[in-house]
Design a protein around this motif. Structure first.
Motif, PDB file in Angstrom:
ATOM      1  N   VAL A 101     -20.918  -6.973  50.779  1.00  0.00           N
ATOM      2  CA  VAL A 101     -20.007  -7.096  51.928  1.00  0.00           C
ATOM      3  C   VAL A 101     -18.729  -6.308  51.658  1.00  0.00           C
ATOM      4  CG1 VAL A 101     -18.579  -8.719  53.235  1.00  0.00           C
ATOM      5  CG2 VAL A 101     -20.983  -9.257  52.764  1.00  0.00           C
ATOM      6  N   ASP A 102     -18.186  -6.436  50.446  1.00  0.00           N
ATOM      7  CA  ASP A 102     -16.977  -5.706  50.087  1.00  0.00           C
ATOM      8  C   ASP A 102     -17.210  -4.195  50.127  1.00  0.00           C
ATOM      9  OD1 ASP A 102     -14.208  -5.602  49.045  1.00  0.00           O
ATOM     10  OD2 ASP A 102     -15.206  -4.745  47.270  1.00  0.00           O
ATOM     11  N   ALA A 103     -18.328  -3.738  49.563  1.00  0.00           N
ATOM     12  CA  ALA A 103     -18.632  -2.304  49.551  1.00  0.00           C
ATOM     13  C   ALA A 103     -18.835  -1.773  50.968  1.00  0.00           C
ATOM     14  CB  ALA A 103     -19.864  -2.032  48.696  1.00  0.00           C
ATOM     15  N   SER A 104     -19.428  -2.574  51.811  1.00  0.00           N
ATOM     16  CA  SER A 104     -19.641  -2.175  53.200  1.00  0.00           C
ATOM     17  C   SER A 104     -18.300  -1.975  53.912  1.00  0.00           C
ATOM     18  CB  SER A 104     -20.469  -3.232  53.924  1.00  0.00           C
ATOM     19  OG  SER A 104     -20.615  -2.906  55.282  1.00  0.00           O
ATOM     20  N   ALA A 105     -17.353  -2.840  53.620  1.00  0.00           N
ATOM     21  CA  ALA A 105     -16.043  -2.774  54.279  1.00  0.00           C
ATOM     22  C   ALA A 105     -15.108  -1.762  53.628  1.00  0.00           C
ATOM     23  CB  ALA A 105     -15.388  -4.157  54.262  1.00  0.00           C
ATOM     24  N   ASN A 106     -15.163  -1.645  52.287  1.00  0.00           N
ATOM     25  CA  ASN A 106     -14.155  -0.861  51.569  1.00  0.00           C
ATOM     26  C   ASN A 106     -14.692   0.354  50.823  1.00  0.00           C
ATOM     27  OD1 ASN A 106     -12.121  -2.783  52.257  1.00  0.00           O
ATOM     28  ND2 ASN A 106     -13.010  -4.132  50.707  1.00  0.00           N
ATOM     29  N   GLY A 107     -15.980   0.556  50.848  1.00  0.00           N
ATOM     30  CA  GLY A 107     -16.575   1.660  50.114  1.00  0.00           C
ATOM     31  C   GLY A 107     -17.083   1.219  48.752  1.00  0.00           C
ATOM     32  N   LEU A 108     -17.961   2.019  48.205  1.00  0.00           N
ATOM     33  CA  LEU A 108     -18.568   1.719  46.916  1.00  0.00           C
ATOM     34  C   LEU A 108     -17.627   2.068  45.776  1.00  0.00           C
ATOM     35  CD1 LEU A 108     -22.038   3.196  47.785  1.00  0.00           C
ATOM     36  CD2 LEU A 108     -21.602   0.810  47.245  1.00  0.00           C
ATOM     37  N   PRO A 109     -17.775   1.393  44.639  1.00  0.00           N
ATOM     38  CA  PRO A 109     -16.993   1.786  43.465  1.00  0.00           C
ATOM     39  C   PRO A 109     -17.431   3.182  43.013  1.00  0.00           C
ATOM     40  CG  PRO A 109     -18.594   0.099  42.892  1.00  0.00           C
ATOM     41  CD  PRO A 109     -18.652   0.273  44.382  1.00  0.00           C
ATOM     42  N   PRO A 110     -16.660   3.826  42.136  1.00  0.00           N
ATOM     43  CA  PRO A 110     -16.990   5.194  41.731  1.00  0.00           C
ATOM     44  C   PRO A 110     -18.377   5.356  41.126  1.00  0.00           C
ATOM     45  CG  PRO A 110     -14.921   4.473  40.737  1.00  0.00           C
ATOM     46  CD  PRO A 110     -15.463   3.328  41.516  1.00  0.00           C
ATOM     47  N   ARG A 111     -18.874   4.368  40.429  1.00  0.00           N
ATOM     48  CA  ARG A 111     -20.221   4.430  39.861  1.00  0.00           C
ATOM     49  C   ARG A 111     -20.737   3.005  39.729  1.00  0.00           C
ATOM     50  NH1 ARG A 111     -20.625   5.106  33.780  1.00  0.00           N
ATOM     51  NH2 ARG A 111     -19.561   3.265  33.247  1.00  0.00           N
ATOM     52  N   PRO A 112     -22.052   2.848  39.674  1.00  0.00           N
ATOM     53  CA  PRO A 112     -22.584   1.490  39.616  1.00  0.00           C
ATOM     54  C   PRO A 112     -22.179   0.776  38.339  1.00  0.00           C
ATOM     55  CG  PRO A 112     -24.350   3.096  39.363  1.00  0.00           C
ATOM     56  CD  PRO A 112     -23.085   3.859  39.647  1.00  0.00           C
ATOM     57  N   GLY A 113     -21.950  -0.525  38.484  1.00  0.00           N
ATOM     58  CA  GLY A 113     -21.634  -1.351  37.325  1.00  0.00           C
ATOM     59  C   GLY A 113     -22.874  -1.628  36.505  1.00  0.00           C
ATOM     60  N   ARG A 114     -22.688  -2.319  35.426  1.00  0.00           N
ATOM     61  CA  ARG A 114     -23.814  -2.689  34.561  1.00  0.00           C
ATOM     62  C   ARG A 114     -24.729  -3.621  35.314  1.00  0.00           C
ATOM     63  NH1 ARG A 114     -26.711  -2.485  30.446  1.00  0.00           N
ATOM     64  NH2 ARG A 114     -27.053  -4.158  28.982  1.00  0.00           N
ATOM     65  N   ARG A 115     -26.002  -3.274  35.351  1.00  0.00           N
ATOM     66  CA  ARG A 115     -26.996  -4.103  36.031  1.00  0.00           C
ATOM     67  C   ARG A 115     -27.312  -5.313  35.185  1.00  0.00           C
ATOM     68  NH1 ARG A 115     -30.986  -0.933  39.558  1.00  0.00           N
ATOM     69  NH2 ARG A 115     -32.085  -2.838  39.261  1.00  0.00           N
ATOM     70  N   ARG A 116     -27.556  -6.408  35.843  1.00  0.00           N
ATOM     71  CA  ARG A 116     -27.968  -7.628  35.136  1.00  0.00           C
ATOM     72  C   ARG A 116     -29.467  -7.779  35.335  1.00  0.00           C
ATOM     73  NH1 ARG A 116     -23.930 -12.534  35.789  1.00  0.00           N
ATOM     74  NH2 ARG A 116     -24.911 -13.060  33.844  1.00  0.00           N
ATOM     75  N   TRP A 117     -30.199  -7.754  34.250  1.00  0.00           N
ATOM     76  CA  TRP A 117     -31.650  -7.922  34.305  1.00  0.00           C
ATOM     77  C   TRP A 117     -31.958  -9.355  33.972  1.00  0.00           C
ATOM     78  CZ3 TRP A 117     -33.987  -3.968  36.372  1.00  0.00           C
ATOM     79  CH2 TRP A 117     -33.419  -2.721  36.252  1.00  0.00           C
ATOM     80  N   TRP A 118     -32.552 -10.036  34.892  1.00  0.00           N
ATOM     81  CA  TRP A 118     -32.950 -11.416  34.635  1.00  0.00           C
ATOM     82  C   TRP A 118     -34.185 -11.386  33.775  1.00  0.00           C
ATOM     83  CZ3 TRP A 118     -33.081 -12.956  40.439  1.00  0.00           C
ATOM     84  CH2 TRP A 118     -31.784 -12.976  40.936  1.00  0.00           C
ATOM     85  N   ARG A 119     -34.147 -12.093  32.675  1.00  0.00           N
ATOM     86  CA  ARG A 119     -35.302 -12.143  31.783  1.00  0.00           C
ATOM     87  C   ARG A 119     -35.542 -13.576  31.397  1.00  0.00           C
ATOM     88  NH1 ARG A 119     -35.164  -6.887  28.630  1.00  0.00           N
ATOM     89  NH2 ARG A 119     -32.992  -7.311  28.389  1.00  0.00           N
TER      90      ARG A 119
END
Length: 184
Positions: free
Chosen positions: A164-182
């Protein structure tokens, strides 16, 4: 390469290769990790083709998801979406002959991973639907064992807010660390 010969004979070797792929990712050697994940995907495809069991499909879905991690770190986000969509489709095919909790968790993880990458394509609404689908899959598991699935439910809430934040304000400069559920 493990894809030569009988893939069913290489289970332990495949596990070692996947562990090495994870270590390469942690140490920043994404090219080596990518090669090992690609091999894991190939072996899992062979196993699905020869046996076709539900657990084999879930393992293929996990390998496809794992393969997307180094691609993202190499800045190749455009190549990730087809792998994640395939992971979801393959996992959903496993419903009839897989333990229900394991099935629900893997399918939820696939939806979550799609929700993670879709905003980078501009598909914010679709990303929100994927988060909803992940929560729908997790809800029965979280009801049975709230402590075990609390983190994943929080991750879904955080992902929804981030989309929702990215839709309203734009994406951050690069993707953050992904969380892999294991699990397991």
């Amino acid at each position: 390469m493990l894809t030569h010969g009988d893939p069913e004979q290489h289970g332990e070797e495949l596990a070692e290769e996947l562990e090495a792929a994870r270590e390469y990712e942690v140490s920043g050697r994404s090219a080596s990790a990518l090669r090992l994940w690609a091999e894991a995907v190939a072996v899992r495809r062979l196993l699905v083709g020869t046996r076709g069991h539900g657990p084999d499909r879930l393992h293929l879905a996990a390998a496809l998801t794992g393969y997307s991690g180094p691609l993202i770190r190499q800045g190749r986000r455009g190549e990730v979406l087809p792998h994640l969509r395939e992971a979801l489709a393959v996992a959903e095919e496993a419903r009839q002959d897989t333990e229900p909790g394991e099935y629900a968790f893997v399918v939820a993880r696939c939806h979550f991973n799609l929700a993670d990458i879709l905003p980078w394509t501009g598909a914010f609404d679709e990303a929100l639907r994927e988060v909803d689908a992940a929560e729908t899959c997790l809800a029965p598991l979280a009801t049975l064992d709230p402590d075990l699935y609390e983190r994943e439910m929080r991750d879904c809430d955080a992902k929804r807010r981030a989309i929702v934040d990215a839709s309203a304000n734009g994406l951050p400069p690069r993707p953050g660390r992904r969380r892999w559920w294991r699990r397991g």
